[in-house]
Design an enzyme around this catalytic site. Structure first.
Site, PDB file in Angstrom:
ATOM      1  NE  ARG A   1       2.113   1.146 -32.398  1.00  0.00           N
ATOM      2  CZ  ARG A   1       3.152   1.878 -32.080  1.00  0.00           C
ATOM      3  NH1 ARG A   1       3.453   2.831 -32.731  1.00  0.00           N
ATOM      4  NH2 ARG A   1       3.321   1.920 -30.716  1.00  0.00           N
TER       5      ARG A   1
ATOM      6  CG  ASP B   1       0.999   7.813 -28.683  1.00  0.00           C
ATOM      7  OD1 ASP B   1       1.896   8.508 -27.830  1.00  0.00           O
ATOM      8  OD2 ASP B   1       1.328   7.638 -29.636  1.00  0.00           O
TER       9      ASP B   1
HETATM   10  O1  MRU Z   1       5.129   3.508 -29.889  1.00  0.00           O
HETATM   11  P1  MRU Z   1       5.397   5.037 -30.417  1.00  0.00           P
HETATM   12  O2  MRU Z   1       7.015   5.505 -30.752  1.00  0.00           O
HETATM   13  O3  MRU Z   1       4.802   5.318 -31.870  1.00  0.00           O
HETATM   14  O4  MRU Z   1       5.139   6.016 -29.355  1.00  0.00           O
HETATM   15  C1  MRU Z   1       5.298   7.524 -29.645  1.00  0.00           C
HETATM   16  C2  MRU Z   1       5.088   8.333 -28.704  1.00  0.00           C
HETATM   17  O5  MRU Z   1       4.728   8.253 -27.559  1.00  0.00           O
HETATM   18  C3  MRU Z   1       5.068   9.873 -29.024  1.00  0.00           C
HETATM   19  O6  MRU Z   1       5.475  10.683 -28.016  1.00  0.00           O
HETATM   20  C4  MRU Z   1       3.721  10.544 -29.402  1.00  0.00           C
HETATM   21  O7  MRU Z   1       3.281   9.641 -30.563  1.00  0.00           O
HETATM   22  C5  MRU Z   1       3.956  11.704 -29.878  1.00  0.00           C
HETATM   23  S1  MRU Z   1       4.752  12.104 -31.618  1.00  0.00           S
HETATM   24  C6  MRU Z   1       4.466  13.474 -32.133  1.00  0.00           C
END
Ligand code: MRU
Length: 358
Positions: free
Chosen positions: A90, A241
């Site tokens: 990802r 992220d």
């Molecule tokens: O697509 P995802 O579910 O992996 O996105 C997750 C998020 O955007 C969270 O807010 C982020 O990873 C912070 S997790 C502690």
């Protein structure tokens, strides 16, 4: 909640709680190869920046097992390629590449000029991945203690997506702040944005908080302005992220809209993230790659098609909140305040001094 990422070294298997099934069912997906792990990451069996970093580290531990089993001259090259594929599963969450780089660092340090037998590397990888998992939960708890000071007794806190135990090794970043405030005796209520299209807020944040007995109400993403206009939200806390060197922050799509509304209604907007989420090599948000996910996540709901057959959709998974809209970045090293370029550089220097960053 027992650990949702469970590595069994004897069995050579990584057990992941399948987050796609929550809250209706609790079942594990079992990964035995790096390809199993890559598939689990891409299809969101496990998601959330720190959690996918931990998962990828165990993916490296599985990759070295496959290399040992395969043997032959190409084994090392193939292992290197597997690590790269894991790091690229990802694109936005920087913790993923950070964790794989940390595993690579262990490999490089152990070789020091000579080829290390891969069977020996296996033990080193197992140990490092386990350390990354343990450290992540510990630093979420530290982050939680720092962030809890920002919340007052009686506050209603809005969060977007899931930045909880499920998105980390345990405890959570944004939800860690809320958990720590509750542990301090503060009465905190939470509004969980449902978080279209994958519904991490409705399905995962609400599930986690309900299990802990923390009062939570789910709201449609587009209710945020209305709720803030009525004074129903005293603070926003979200995860991240990837945070650029100037503090611009990528998080789940919709986060920037919440931040803009928070500024309009004068509600403090906090980001909670470990220092490993900071990408010092990316000067600002324009350089953060934004993942685009399959259209089917938007066009279908509950097994039914909800858009006309031939109409295209956008499915950007993240957006970037400008640093200027962020009231504070809560890390394990403390709460960083603007100007974030200086604060981030100082926090990273401190962590490097203590050996916490690679
Ligand atoms: O697509 P995802 O579910 O992996 O996105 C997750 C998020 O955007 C969270 O807010 C982020 O990873 C912070 S997790 C502690």
């Amino acid at each position: 909640m027992n650990s949702h990422i469970r590595f069994d070294a004897d069995e050579g298997a990584l057990h992941l709680l399948d987050q796609r099934l929550l809250p209706e069912a609790e079942a594990d997906v079992v990964c035995r190869t790096p390809d199993d792990v890559i598939d689990a990451l891409k299809t969101m069996v496990v998601r959330g920046a720190p959690a996918i970093g931990v998962t990828a580290a165990f993916g490296c531990a599985l990759a070295v097992r496959c290399a040992v089993a395969r043997g032959g001259d190409a084994a090392r090259r193939r292992l290197e390629a597997d690590l790269e594929r894991l790091a690229a599963a990802r694109p936005t969450a920087v913790n993923l590449r950070w964790a794989v780089e940390r595993m690579r660092g262990v490999w490089r340090a152990a070789e020091a000029g000579e080829d290390l037998p891969l069977a020996e590397l296996q033990a080193l990888f197992d140990r490092e991945a386990t350390a990354i998992q343990r450290e992540d939960e510990a630093l979420c708890r530290r982050m939680g203690r720092h962030g809890a000071e920002l919340l007052r007794d009686g506050d209603c806190v809005l969060t977007h997506c899931n930045a909880g135990a499920l998105a980390t090794a345990g405890y959570g970043t944004a939800l860690g702040v809320i958990r720590a405030a509750v542990e301090q005796g503060k009465r905190i209520r939470v509004i969980a944005d449902e978080t279209r299209p994958f519904l991490q807020g409705a399905r995962l944040t609400a599930w986690e908080l309900a299990q802990d007995g923390i009062p939570v109400t789910v709201a449609c993403d587009n209710a945020c302005a209305h709720l803030m206009s009525r004074g129903m939200i005293q603070a926003v806390v979200v995860g991240a992220d990837r945070i650029a060197a100037n503090g611009d922050t990528a998080n789940k799509i919709g986060t920037m809209g919440v931040a803009i509304l928070a500024r309009h209604f004068q509600v403090p907007f906090y980001v909670a993230a470990p220092l490993s989420t900071i990408d010092a090599a990316t000067p600002d948000g324009a350089g953060i790659p934004i993942e685009e996910r399959p259209a089917g996540e938007v066009t279908r709901m509950g097994g039914r098609r909800i858009t006309p057959e031939d109409v295209p959709v956008y499915n950007f998974a993240f957006d970037v909140t400008p640093a200027g809209l962020i009231s504070g970045i809560i890390t394990e090293a403390g709460v960083l305040r603007a100007p974030y370029g200086d604060a981030i550089a100082a926090a990273r220097r401190g962590a490097e001094g203590g050996g916490a960053l690679s």
